[in-house]
Structure formats: structure tokens, C-alpha cells
Design a protein around this motif. Structure first.
Motif, PDB file in Angstrom:
ATOM      1  N   GLY A  16      36.860  21.144  62.049  1.00 19.74           N
ATOM      2  CA  GLY A  16      37.467  20.244  61.078  1.00 19.74           C
ATOM      3  C   GLY A  16      36.865  20.387  59.692  1.00 19.74           C
ATOM      4  N   ASP A  17      36.204  21.511  59.455  1.00 18.68           N
ATOM      5  CA  ASP A  17      35.455  21.673  58.214  1.00 18.68           C
ATOM      6  C   ASP A  17      35.488  23.143  57.805  1.00 18.68           C
ATOM      7  OD1 ASP A  17      33.854  20.854  56.143  1.00 18.68           O
ATOM      8  OD2 ASP A  17      31.985  21.271  57.225  1.00 18.68           O
ATOM      9  N   CYS A  18      35.587  23.374  56.507  1.00 19.61           N
ATOM     10  CA  CYS A  18      35.515  24.762  56.040  1.00 19.61           C
ATOM     11  C   CYS A  18      34.939  24.779  54.632  1.00 19.61           C
ATOM     12  CB  CYS A  18      36.915  25.391  56.042  1.00 19.61           C
ATOM     13  SG  CYS A  18      36.902  27.171  55.749  1.00 19.61           S
ATOM     14  N   PRO A  19      34.002  25.679  54.362  1.00 21.17           N
ATOM     15  CA  PRO A  19      33.498  25.805  52.987  1.00 21.17           C
ATOM     16  C   PRO A  19      34.632  26.239  52.044  1.00 21.17           C
ATOM     17  CG  PRO A  19      32.195  27.129  54.545  1.00 21.17           C
ATOM     18  CD  PRO A  19      33.417  26.681  55.263  1.00 21.17           C
ATOM     19  N   ASP A  20      34.457  26.006  50.761  1.00 19.51           N
ATOM     20  CA  ASP A  20      35.372  26.569  49.765  1.00 19.51           C
ATOM     21  C   ASP A  20      35.304  28.086  49.860  1.00 19.51           C
ATOM     22  OD1 ASP A  20      36.081  24.105  48.788  1.00 19.51           O
ATOM     23  OD2 ASP A  20      34.675  24.161  47.107  1.00 19.51           O
ATOM     24  N   LEU A  21      36.446  28.726  49.718  1.00 12.78           N
ATOM     25  CA  LEU A  21      36.475  30.178  49.886  1.00 12.78           C
ATOM     26  C   LEU A  21      36.919  30.893  48.621  1.00 12.78           C
ATOM     27  CD1 LEU A  21      38.135  30.277  53.435  1.00 12.78           C
ATOM     28  CD2 LEU A  21      35.695  30.478  52.884  1.00 12.78           C
ATOM     29  N   PHE A  22      36.222  31.985  48.323  1.00 13.04           N
ATOM     30  CA  PHE A  22      36.600  32.896  47.246  1.00 13.04           C
ATOM     31  C   PHE A  22      36.964  34.226  47.891  1.00 13.04           C
ATOM     32  CE2 PHE A  22      34.996  30.803  43.302  1.00 13.04           C
ATOM     33  CZ  PHE A  22      34.323  29.731  43.874  1.00 13.04           C
ATOM     34  N   VAL A  23      38.109  34.768  47.524  1.00 13.83           N
ATOM     35  CA  VAL A  23      38.497  36.090  48.015  1.00 13.83           C
ATOM     36  C   VAL A  23      37.834  37.137  47.119  1.00 13.83           C
ATOM     37  CG1 VAL A  23      40.417  37.719  48.233  1.00 13.83           C
ATOM     38  CG2 VAL A  23      40.680  35.361  49.063  1.00 13.83           C
ATOM     39  N   GLN A  24      37.073  38.018  47.757  1.00 14.89           N
ATOM     40  CA  GLN A  24      36.408  39.077  46.984  1.00 14.89           C
ATOM     41  C   GLN A  24      37.376  40.233  46.774  1.00 14.89           C
ATOM     42  OE1 GLN A  24      32.627  40.391  48.542  1.00 14.89           O
ATOM     43  NE2 GLN A  24      32.431  42.039  47.015  1.00 14.89           N
ATOM     44  N   VAL A  25      37.526  40.634  45.516  1.00 13.21           N
ATOM     45  CA  VAL A  25      38.423  41.738  45.170  1.00 13.21           C
ATOM     46  C   VAL A  25      37.593  42.920  44.683  1.00 13.21           C
ATOM     47  CG1 VAL A  25      40.403  42.463  43.783  1.00 13.21           C
ATOM     48  CG2 VAL A  25      40.219  40.060  44.511  1.00 13.21           C
ATOM     49  N   ASN A  26      37.853  44.070  45.267  1.00  9.08           N
ATOM     50  CA  ASN A  26      37.149  45.303  44.908  1.00  9.08           C
ATOM     51  C   ASN A  26      37.868  45.905  43.701  1.00  9.08           C
ATOM     52  OD1 ASN A  26      35.833  47.756  44.822  1.00  9.08           O
ATOM     53  ND2 ASN A  26      36.198  48.281  46.971  1.00  9.08           N
ATOM     54  N   THR A  27      37.613  45.320  42.524  1.00  9.30           N
ATOM     55  CA  THR A  27      38.387  45.678  41.320  1.00  9.30           C
ATOM     56  C   THR A  27      38.175  47.137  40.912  1.00  9.30           C
ATOM     57  OG1 THR A  27      36.614  44.862  39.914  1.00  9.30           O
ATOM     58  CG2 THR A  27      38.416  43.324  40.401  1.00  9.30           C
ATOM     59  N   GLY A  28      37.010  47.686  41.251  1.00 13.67           N
ATOM     60  CA  GLY A  28      36.733  49.079  40.902  1.00 13.67           C
ATOM     61  C   GLY A  28      37.181  50.052  41.978  1.00 13.67           C
ATOM     62  N   GLU A  29      37.775  49.532  43.044  1.00 13.94           N
ATOM     63  CA  GLU A  29      38.239  50.345  44.176  1.00 13.94           C
ATOM     64  C   GLU A  29      37.159  51.321  44.639  1.00 13.94           C
ATOM     65  OE1 GLU A  29      42.274  51.714  43.829  1.00 13.94           O
ATOM     66  OE2 GLU A  29      42.788  50.140  42.399  1.00 13.94           O
ATOM     67  N   GLU A  30      35.936  50.801  44.762  1.00 17.69           N
ATOM     68  CA  GLU A  30      34.809  51.631  45.197  1.00 17.69           C
ATOM     69  C   GLU A  30      34.755  51.654  46.724  1.00 17.69           C
ATOM     70  OE1 GLU A  30      31.139  50.922  42.422  1.00 17.69           O
ATOM     71  OE2 GLU A  30      32.249  49.040  42.564  1.00 17.69           O
ATOM     72  N   PRO A  31      34.709  52.860  47.306  1.00 16.14           N
ATOM     73  CA  PRO A  31      34.743  52.964  48.771  1.00 16.14           C
ATOM     74  C   PRO A  31      33.588  52.237  49.463  1.00 16.14           C
ATOM     75  CG  PRO A  31      34.654  55.159  47.741  1.00 16.14           C
ATOM     76  CD  PRO A  31      34.656  54.159  46.637  1.00 16.14           C
ATOM     77  N   GLN A  32      32.406  52.218  48.847  1.00 14.91           N
ATOM     78  CA  GLN A  32      31.245  51.622  49.518  1.00 14.91           C
ATOM     79  C   GLN A  32      31.183  50.112  49.323  1.00 14.91           C
ATOM     80  OE1 GLN A  32      31.191  52.793  46.549  1.00 14.91           O
ATOM     81  NE2 GLN A  32      29.656  51.776  45.300  1.00 14.91           N
ATOM     82  N   LYS A  33      32.072  49.564  48.514  1.00 15.42           N
ATOM     83  CA  LYS A  33      31.958  48.151  48.176  1.00 15.42           C
ATOM     84  C   LYS A  33      32.944  47.302  48.965  1.00 15.42           C
ATOM     85  CE  LYS A  33      30.229  47.091  44.123  1.00 15.42           C
ATOM     86  NZ  LYS A  33      30.167  47.133  42.667  1.00 15.42           N
ATOM     87  N   ALA A  34      32.495  46.098  49.332  1.00 13.47           N
ATOM     88  CA  ALA A  34      33.372  45.169  50.038  1.00 13.47           C
ATOM     89  C   ALA A  34      34.447  44.652  49.096  1.00 13.47           C
ATOM     90  CB  ALA A  34      32.547  44.003  50.582  1.00 13.47           C
ATOM     91  N   GLY A  35      35.452  44.049  49.675  1.00 14.48           N
ATOM     92  CA  GLY A  35      36.482  43.421  48.861  1.00 14.48           C
ATOM     93  C   GLY A  35      37.851  43.999  49.175  1.00 14.48           C
ATOM     94  N   ILE A  36      38.852  43.172  48.952  1.00 22.77           N
ATOM     95  CA  ILE A  36      40.228  43.575  49.171  1.00 22.77           C
ATOM     96  C   ILE A  36      40.662  44.399  47.942  1.00 22.77           C
ATOM     97  CG2 ILE A  36      41.483  41.651  48.061  1.00 22.77           C
ATOM     98  CD1 ILE A  36      41.944  42.291  51.714  1.00 22.77           C
ATOM     99  N   LEU A  37      41.465  45.425  48.141  1.00 24.46           N
ATOM    100  CA  LEU A  37      41.913  46.216  46.999  1.00 24.46           C
ATOM    101  C   LEU A  37      42.874  45.392  46.140  1.00 24.46           C
ATOM    102  CD1 LEU A  37      42.464  49.680  48.732  1.00 24.46           C
ATOM    103  CD2 LEU A  37      40.627  49.033  47.132  1.00 24.46           C
ATOM    104  N   PRO A  38      42.858  45.623  44.829  1.00 24.42           N
ATOM    105  CA  PRO A  38      43.739  44.839  43.942  1.00 24.42           C
ATOM    106  C   PRO A  38      45.199  44.842  44.403  1.00 24.42           C
ATOM    107  CG  PRO A  38      42.204  46.107  42.616  1.00 24.42           C
ATOM    108  CD  PRO A  38      41.975  46.525  44.048  1.00 24.42           C
ATOM    109  N   ALA A  39      45.671  46.003  44.878  1.00 22.90           N
ATOM    110  CA  ALA A  39      47.078  46.093  45.290  1.00 22.90           C
ATOM    111  C   ALA A  39      47.374  45.252  46.528  1.00 22.90           C
ATOM    112  CB  ALA A  39      47.444  47.553  45.547  1.00 22.90           C
ATOM    113  N   ASP A  40      46.346  44.945  47.305  1.00 22.43           N
ATOM    114  CA  ASP A  40      46.554  44.173  48.538  1.00 22.43           C
ATOM    115  C   ASP A  40      46.219  42.694  48.374  1.00 22.43           C
ATOM    116  OD1 ASP A  40      47.153  46.610  49.740  1.00 22.43           O
ATOM    117  OD2 ASP A  40      45.080  46.938  50.384  1.00 22.43           O
TER     118      ASP A  40
END
Ligand SMILES: *Cc1c(COP(=O)(O)O)cnc(C)c1O
Length: 217
Positions: free
Chosen positions: A114-138
């Protein structure tokens, strides 16, 4: 540097960007810092901190929370699904929602607790393969998917590539947020938080400029 210097620089940046003073939250990134340094910043009245790892935060913050009221803790680093339950218990916000599997797990735990922290979606703006995050296009589809699970997506987060001008990345993140009707923007670190404010950051994540260099020894 010190907390008070960083706070005044932040307020100056807000004023110069035509934004209300105090409209940006300052997350003091305490990862790897010795407890004395963290305690000094708590003693000065600061209450919002960021950590990168669940395990490190679990070792450090329960004790500080017993001694200081109203501490808020944000997770900034990658989250493994098998640590999600522990993370929900520790953190007020998670800035690294970066994949459907994690979204599913958080949604299930939110239902259950019944509880969830506030969430931020991480975006891999530099489209770096080693970095976490959703790609901008997705990003748009992923945000919609998270909302479909009733997850509280309050913002987007990015970590621009080192050695690249961060402005383009801040602008891109702001654009993705605007078209999705998202208010929160977690962007800007020690070297570039003022610039991030000028692009609309609502949360800046500042570590070494407040605490001094991290010693990974
Ligand atoms: C370590 C870290 C920061 C803070 O970096 P500084 O350069 O010390 O300000 C901010 N965001 C994330 C995601 C980090 O891992």
C-alpha cells in the motif's frame, strides 16, 4: 565548498533563471562519505540526502534517522529487483526506474504494501551502452506503461555523459518531461547544477561540492 555556499549558489542560479528561490530541491549525495561529514551536514539542518546503493544506505541511515527527525532519503543508483523490497522500506524516492522488470516488481510491492516511493524514470540521454536508463526513443512508451501500473512517476532523471556539454542532455530531458506532463526533473551534479537549474531542474544531486572529494580507498 560547504552546504551554505552551495545553497547560496543554488539560490543565485534560481534568481538568474527567473525561478522562485527555493524551488529546486538540493539532494546532498552522501555516498561513500565518512559519517562525520554526513553528520556535520545534518547538524546544519539539511534533511534531504541521496545514496547510490541500498546496502550502504541500510548500514548508515537507520542510525541517523533515530537521531535526526524528518530525514528524507533518495536512491540515485541502479536498483536490482531483489533489493526492491528493502529499497521501498528505506527510500522516499527512487531516481533509477529504468526498465519494465523493475516497474513490475515495484508495482507488485506497492499493491502488497500500500506504499510506494516517488519514482523518477531514468533516461539514458547520451545513449551510452554502459549506462542505465531507458533510451529517449522508448521513454514515452515506458512512462505510459508505468502509469498504467499506477506507479507514482513524479519525474525524470539523467546523468549526462562525462566530457560532453550537459546542456543538450538537460534540454532533452526537459522536453521529454514536458510532452509527458511530468513536473520533476532530477538533473545537475557538483560540476553543473547551476546550468541544470537554468533548464528547469527541480532536484539537483550534489555530492563532492558539499562533502569534499569521495575517497574510494
Ligand atoms: C555520485 C552521484 C552524484 C553526485 O556527484 P558529485 O559530482 O559528487 O556531485 C549525483 N548523481 C548520481 C546519480 C551519482 O551517482
Amino acid at each position: 565548498m560547504s552546504l551554505s555556499e552551495i545553497t547560496s549558489r543554488l539560490h543565485k542560479a534560481e534568481t538568474e533563471s527567473g525561478r522562485p528561490v527555493g524551488s529546486t530541491r538540493l539532494i546532498a549525495v552522501s555516498k561513500v562519505q565518512p559519517n562525520e561529514r554526513v553528520e556535520a551536514v545534518l547538524q546544519q539542518g539539511h534533511r534531504l540526502f541521496g545514496e547510490n546503493k541500498v546496502q550502504e544506505a541500510a548500514g548508515k541511515w537507520p542510525n541517523f534517522r533515530e537521531r535526526f527527525d524528518n530525514v528524507q532519503l533518495h536512491l540515485l543508483g541502479p536498483l536490482q529487483t531483489n533489493k526492491a523490497r528493502q529499497a521501498i522500506g528505506l527510500f522516499d524516492a527512487i531516481h533509477s526506474l529504468d526498465r519494465p522488470k523493475l516497474a513490475n516488481t515495484l508495482a507488485r510491492l506497492a499493491q502488497e504494501t500500500g506504499d510506494c516511493p516517488d519514482l523518477f524514470v531514468q533516461v539514458n540521454t547520451g545513449e551510452e551502452p554502459q549506462k542505465a536508463g531507458i533510451l529517449p526513443a522508448d521513454a514515452d512508451a515506458f512512462i505510459a506503461e508505468c502509469r498504467g501500473m499506477d506507479l507514482p512517476v513524479v519525474g525524470l532523471m539523467c546523468i549526462p555523459p562525462v566530457n560532453e556539454e550537459p546542456s543538450l542532455h538537460f534540454a532533452l530531458l526537459a522536453k521529454i518531461a514536458a510532452r509527458n506532463g511530468i513536473d520533476g526533473l532530477s538533473m545537475g551534479m557538483s560540476a553543473d547544477f547551476e546550468k541544470a537549474v537554468s533548464f528547469g531542474a527541480t532536484h539537483v544531486r550534489v555530492g563532492s561540492a558539499i562533502f569534499g572529494a569521495r575517497d574510494y580507498g
